[in-house]
Design a protein around this motif. Structure first.
Motif, PDB file in Angstrom:
ATOM      1  N   ARG A  81       6.579  -0.189  -8.934  1.00  0.00           N
ATOM      2  CA  ARG A  81       6.640   0.998 -10.163  1.00  0.00           C
ATOM      3  C   ARG A  81       6.743   2.207  -9.453  1.00  0.00           C
ATOM      4  NH1 ARG A  81       2.673  -1.977 -14.503  1.00  0.00           N
ATOM      5  NH2 ARG A  81       4.117  -3.322 -15.429  1.00  0.00           N
ATOM      6  N   MET A  82       6.164   2.655  -8.384  1.00  0.00           N
ATOM      7  CA  MET A  82       6.144   3.668  -7.776  1.00  0.00           C
ATOM      8  C   MET A  82       7.369   3.922  -7.153  1.00  0.00           C
ATOM      9  SD  MET A  82       2.526   5.001  -5.938  1.00  0.00           S
ATOM     10  CE  MET A  82       2.106   3.326  -5.564  1.00  0.00           C
ATOM     11  N   ALA A  83       7.969   2.770  -6.372  1.00  0.00           N
ATOM     12  CA  ALA A  83       9.332   2.932  -5.595  1.00  0.00           C
ATOM     13  C   ALA A  83      10.419   3.203  -6.766  1.00  0.00           C
ATOM     14  CB  ALA A  83       9.734   1.719  -5.067  1.00  0.00           C
ATOM     15  N   MET A  84      10.339   2.410  -7.966  1.00  0.00           N
ATOM     16  CA  MET A  84      11.458   2.614  -9.030  1.00  0.00           C
ATOM     17  C   MET A  84      11.310   4.225  -9.460  1.00  0.00           C
ATOM     18  SD  MET A  84      11.602  -0.487 -11.611  1.00  0.00           S
ATOM     19  CE  MET A  84       9.968  -0.386 -12.194  1.00  0.00           C
ATOM     20  N   ALA A  85      10.153   4.650  -9.722  1.00  0.00           N
ATOM     21  CA  ALA A  85       9.814   6.151  -9.947  1.00  0.00           C
ATOM     22  C   ALA A  85      10.557   7.177  -8.872  1.00  0.00           C
ATOM     23  CB  ALA A  85       8.550   6.663 -10.177  1.00  0.00           C
ATOM     24  N   ALA A  86      10.575   6.812  -7.797  1.00  0.00           N
ATOM     25  CA  ALA A  86      11.105   7.717  -6.608  1.00  0.00           C
ATOM     26  C   ALA A  86      12.442   7.617  -6.473  1.00  0.00           C
ATOM     27  CB  ALA A  86      10.137   7.591  -5.418  1.00  0.00           C
ATOM     28  N   GLY A  87      12.978   6.576  -6.885  1.00  0.00           N
ATOM     29  CA  GLY A  87      14.498   6.187  -6.699  1.00  0.00           C
ATOM     30  C   GLY A  87      14.704   5.549  -5.562  1.00  0.00           C
ATOM     31  N   THR A  88      13.778   4.943  -4.907  1.00  0.00           N
ATOM     32  CA  THR A  88      13.874   4.374  -3.737  1.00  0.00           C
ATOM     33  C   THR A  88      15.025   2.956  -3.971  1.00  0.00           C
ATOM     34  OG1 THR A  88      11.557   4.518  -3.412  1.00  0.00           O
ATOM     35  CG2 THR A  88      12.783   2.947  -2.020  1.00  0.00           C
ATOM     36  N   PRO A  89      15.982   2.860  -2.943  1.00  0.00           N
ATOM     37  CA  PRO A  89      16.809   1.879  -3.261  1.00  0.00           C
ATOM     38  C   PRO A  89      15.895   0.636  -3.191  1.00  0.00           C
ATOM     39  CG  PRO A  89      17.518   3.405  -1.592  1.00  0.00           C
ATOM     40  CD  PRO A  89      16.112   3.647  -1.912  1.00  0.00           C
ATOM     41  N   ILE A  90      16.247  -0.512  -3.967  1.00  0.00           N
ATOM     42  CA  ILE A  90      15.421  -1.625  -4.341  1.00  0.00           C
ATOM     43  C   ILE A  90      16.468  -2.916  -3.920  1.00  0.00           C
ATOM     44  CG2 ILE A  90      14.013  -3.099  -5.862  1.00  0.00           C
ATOM     45  CD1 ILE A  90      12.932  -0.456  -6.822  1.00  0.00           C
ATOM     46  N   MET A 139      11.288   7.394   1.591  1.00  0.00           N
ATOM     47  CA  MET A 139      12.335   6.040   1.937  1.00  0.00           C
ATOM     48  C   MET A 139      13.718   6.477   1.259  1.00  0.00           C
ATOM     49  SD  MET A 139       9.815   2.714   1.640  1.00  0.00           S
ATOM     50  CE  MET A 139      11.040   1.487   1.711  1.00  0.00           C
ATOM     51  N   HIS A 140      13.372   6.929   0.044  1.00  0.00           N
ATOM     52  CA  HIS A 140      14.654   7.504  -0.851  1.00  0.00           C
ATOM     53  C   HIS A 140      15.552   8.474  -0.173  1.00  0.00           C
ATOM     54  CE1 HIS A 140      16.284  10.724  -3.488  1.00  0.00           C
ATOM     55  NE2 HIS A 140      16.863   9.528  -4.086  1.00  0.00           N
ATOM     56  N   ASP A 141      14.704   9.239   0.461  1.00  0.00           N
ATOM     57  CA  ASP A 141      15.520  10.441   1.347  1.00  0.00           C
ATOM     58  C   ASP A 141      16.273   9.900   2.522  1.00  0.00           C
ATOM     59  OD1 ASP A 141      14.377  12.110  -0.748  1.00  0.00           O
ATOM     60  OD2 ASP A 141      12.857  12.983   0.621  1.00  0.00           O
ATOM     61  N   LYS A 142      15.665   8.691   3.161  1.00  0.00           N
ATOM     62  CA  LYS A 142      16.412   8.295   4.385  1.00  0.00           C
ATOM     63  C   LYS A 142      17.292   7.136   3.771  1.00  0.00           C
ATOM     64  CE  LYS A 142      13.458   9.881   8.103  1.00  0.00           C
ATOM     65  NZ  LYS A 142      12.959   9.553   9.377  1.00  0.00           N
ATOM     66  N   GLY A 143      17.233   6.614   2.690  1.00  0.00           N
ATOM     67  CA  GLY A 143      18.278   5.751   2.234  1.00  0.00           C
ATOM     68  C   GLY A 143      17.678   4.016   2.851  1.00  0.00           C
ATOM     69  N   ILE A 144      16.340   4.113   2.755  1.00  0.00           N
ATOM     70  CA  ILE A 144      15.695   2.942   3.334  1.00  0.00           C
ATOM     71  C   ILE A 144      15.268   2.152   2.126  1.00  0.00           C
ATOM     72  CG2 ILE A 144      13.626   2.073   4.645  1.00  0.00           C
ATOM     73  CD1 ILE A 144      13.751   4.370   6.222  1.00  0.00           C
ATOM     74  N   ALA A 145      15.921   0.864   2.249  1.00  0.00           N
ATOM     75  CA  ALA A 145      15.896  -0.264   1.013  1.00  0.00           C
ATOM     76  C   ALA A 145      14.486  -0.820   0.934  1.00  0.00           C
ATOM     77  CB  ALA A 145      16.938  -1.038   0.974  1.00  0.00           C
ATOM     78  N   TYR A 146      14.031  -1.054  -0.188  1.00  0.00           N
ATOM     79  CA  TYR A 146      12.473  -1.642  -0.213  1.00  0.00           C
ATOM     80  C   TYR A 146      12.504  -3.174  -0.787  1.00  0.00           C
ATOM     81  CZ  TYR A 146       7.981  -2.227  -2.753  1.00  0.00           C
ATOM     82  OH  TYR A 146       6.650  -2.832  -2.903  1.00  0.00           O
ATOM     83  N   GLU A 205       0.877  -1.420   0.062  1.00  0.00           N
ATOM     84  CA  GLU A 205       0.039   0.144  -0.121  1.00  0.00           C
ATOM     85  C   GLU A 205       0.902   1.371  -0.069  1.00  0.00           C
ATOM     86  OE1 GLU A 205      -2.952  -0.329   3.197  1.00  0.00           O
ATOM     87  OE2 GLU A 205      -3.525  -2.235   2.644  1.00  0.00           O
ATOM     88  N   GLY A 206       2.098   0.967  -0.221  1.00  0.00           N
ATOM     89  CA  GLY A 206       2.949   2.424  -0.520  1.00  0.00           C
ATOM     90  C   GLY A 206       2.231   3.449  -1.413  1.00  0.00           C
ATOM     91  N   THR A 207       3.027   4.550  -1.252  1.00  0.00           N
ATOM     92  CA  THR A 207       2.490   5.796  -1.798  1.00  0.00           C
ATOM     93  C   THR A 207       3.785   6.434  -2.589  1.00  0.00           C
ATOM     94  OG1 THR A 207       2.539   7.186   0.012  1.00  0.00           O
ATOM     95  CG2 THR A 207       0.187   6.207  -0.436  1.00  0.00           C
ATOM     96  N   ALA A 208       3.506   7.389  -3.463  1.00  0.00           N
ATOM     97  CA  ALA A 208       4.591   8.069  -4.051  1.00  0.00           C
ATOM     98  C   ALA A 208       5.336   8.602  -3.006  1.00  0.00           C
ATOM     99  CB  ALA A 208       4.038   8.883  -5.120  1.00  0.00           C
ATOM    100  N   GLU A 209       4.527   9.457  -2.174  1.00  0.00           N
ATOM    101  CA  GLU A 209       5.200  10.273  -1.017  1.00  0.00           C
ATOM    102  C   GLU A 209       6.028   9.281  -0.059  1.00  0.00           C
ATOM    103  OE1 GLU A 209       3.767  13.149   2.568  1.00  0.00           O
ATOM    104  OE2 GLU A 209       2.318  11.822   1.583  1.00  0.00           O
ATOM    105  N   LEU A 210       5.553   8.126   0.245  1.00  0.00           N
ATOM    106  CA  LEU A 210       6.428   7.254   1.210  1.00  0.00           C
ATOM    107  C   LEU A 210       7.418   6.535   0.516  1.00  0.00           C
ATOM    108  CD1 LEU A 210       3.021   5.074   2.850  1.00  0.00           C
ATOM    109  CD2 LEU A 210       4.557   6.633   4.007  1.00  0.00           C
ATOM    110  N   PHE A 211       7.370   6.350  -0.762  1.00  0.00           N
ATOM    111  CA  PHE A 211       8.773   5.863  -1.239  1.00  0.00           C
ATOM    112  C   PHE A 211       9.866   7.131  -1.474  1.00  0.00           C
ATOM    113  CE2 PHE A 211       5.717   2.432  -3.161  1.00  0.00           C
ATOM    114  CZ  PHE A 211       6.419   1.655  -2.256  1.00  0.00           C
ATOM    115  N   ARG A 212       9.196   8.247  -1.654  1.00  0.00           N
ATOM    116  CA  ARG A 212      10.050   9.311  -1.597  1.00  0.00           C
ATOM    117  C   ARG A 212      10.739   9.537  -0.415  1.00  0.00           C
ATOM    118  NH1 ARG A 212       6.173  11.786  -5.057  1.00  0.00           N
ATOM    119  NH2 ARG A 212       5.359  12.916  -3.242  1.00  0.00           N
TER     120      ARG A 212
END
Length: 417
Positions: free
Chosen positions: A319-328, A278-285, A269-276
């Motif tokens: 796909r939202m996580a990829m778009a946000a640049g979240t570490p995967i 995670m990106h900002d804090k370096g939290i991997a998904y 149920e992740g959102t674009a805001e949450l994945f951003r």
């Protein structure tokens, strides 16, 4: 006297032969970082480490050459989310595994499943909970490390931690205690005690459940509070451990992010805001796409469009996580489906839109970095441990090539063929 005799006797014993250096000559090398493979590169291994990489290497006398024509040599893959003490749910449901399978049976099966994982080219596994098998993963990790049984290097979470009343098995008289799939806590004092106890018992990573369903048929809801998770994170980080969090709901993810965890698992149920965030804090998904896919197939889905709602939701979140640049990271929740077929998650990620080289990087140097192993694993580079895999074909073009393993090396020792 006995010590002197033992020393004198030892002086006349033949010294164990040192393994000869090995030169690996594949068609190309994927180094774990560069998206493009390096044609004509060779890799020199001496002892447990890579000592040189590049074209036309100078090698010492006595070096053994292993030719790998048509193959891509790459770092050993790292499974980011597995459960070696589980086996596919279409064989035996999760409840019955936890309640009715003896610990000795589960351990024997885990030994075989560890071997299958290694032979599939996954030379390291982050095992995120024994699901009712207590601390047996610590023993398995140590048995592998001591060479008693074959398997991947293991990073273990032991029992995992859940909010009281939230986990299973369920469906029993409330006053009857039944074996549970994780350790229950309620409140900051209890979660701190549980985290410290698990670390003391051998946990390399602390696994938390930010949300779950209290009763059968209910949706997942937040269970652990942000304060509880933050307290566990502080304990784990003080002890040099990372924290992985099961979080399906948006609120569970929000609390986990705010608590400063290291990885979030599932995130449906992740959102674009949450994945951003995670990106900002370096939290991997770790999206675990394969687990949802497998469960849907067990329930009758044939794999054709339209996908069931849960599968479609997982892909949309990925796909939202990829778009946000979240570490995967790459982690399939293996155990829901068969160990040794770990590559299924990599194929699912590519099918959902991740370029094959990016999937390979995530499964090697990416996972190594997220799990704090990047100083020794995940790259084909001089000075790194010689955990290497050769596959037929070019996985940077066709990710399915990672299923065609022709060589597995762990710590400089060839374990396949």
């Amino acid at each position: 006297m006995l010590n002197r005799l033992a020393l004198a006797f030892a002086l006349f014993l033949p010294m164990p032969a040192m393994a000869a250096p090995m030169l690996l000559r594949p068609a190309q090398v994927f180094d774990g970082v560069d998206p493009a493979p390096h044609s004509g590169w060779q890799v020199l291994v001496d002892g447990e480490k890579i000592v040189a990489v590049g074209p036309a290497l100078a090698v010492p006398d006595g070096t053994k050459t292993i030719d790998l024509p048509g193959a891509t040599l790459m770092p050993g893959m790292i499974e980011g989310h597995g459960h070696l003490f589980l086996h596919p749910y279409n064989e035996v449901p999760w409840d019955d595994q936890v309640l009715h399978e003896a610990l000795a049976l589960r351990t024997a099966r885990a030994v075989m499943q560890a071997r299958a994982t290694l032979l599939a080219g996954f030379t390291t596994e982050r095992d995120l909970g024994t699901e009712g098998a207590g601390y047996a993963d610590v023993g398995l990790r140590d048995a592998i490390a001591q060479g008693i049984v074959p398997g991947p290097r293991m990073i273990v979470a032991t029992r995992a931690i859940v909010a009281r009343g939230a986990y299973g098995p369920k469906g029993f008289e409330p006053g009857v205690s039944v074996p549970l799939g994780a350790e229950e806590v309620s409140g900051i004092d209890e979660i701190v005690r549980a985290a410290r106890s698990q670390i003391a018992a051998g946990a390399d990573v602390v696994k938390l459940y930010a949300d779950y369903h209290y009763q059968r048929g209910e949706p997942s809801r937040p269970t652990l509070t942000q304060a509880e998770m933050a307290a566990a994170v502080a304990v784990a980080h003080d002890a040099g451990r990372i924290v992985a969090v099961h979080a399906v709901t948006a609120e569970g993810m929000r609390r986990a992010i705010a608590a400063g965890v290291d990885t979030i698992e599932h995130g449906d149920e992740g959102t674009a805001e949450l994945f951003r965030a995670m990106h900002d804090k370096g939290i991997a998904y770790c999206p675990t796409l394969s687990a949802g896919d497998a469960i849907a197939r067990y329930r009758g889905w044939d794999g054709k469009a339209p996908a069931p709602a849960g599968v479609a939701q997982s892909i949309a979140a990925f796909r939202m996580a990829m778009a946000a640049g979240t570490p995967i990271c790459v982690g399939g929740d293996v155990g829901v489906f068969a160990h040794g077929t770990n590559a299924r998650e990599m194929e699912q990620m590519a099918a959902a839109g991740m370029a094959p080289p990016a999937v390979l990087i995530a499964a090697t140097s990416g996972n190594a970095r997220y799990f704090h192993l990047g100083d020794r694993l995940g790259r084909v580079k001089a000075g790194m441990l010689a955990d290497l895999v050769a596959v037929t074909g070019d996985p940077t073009r066709d990710i399915g090539a990672v299923r065609h393993v022709v060589l597995v090396m762990k710590g400089g020792a060839v374990v396949l063929p």
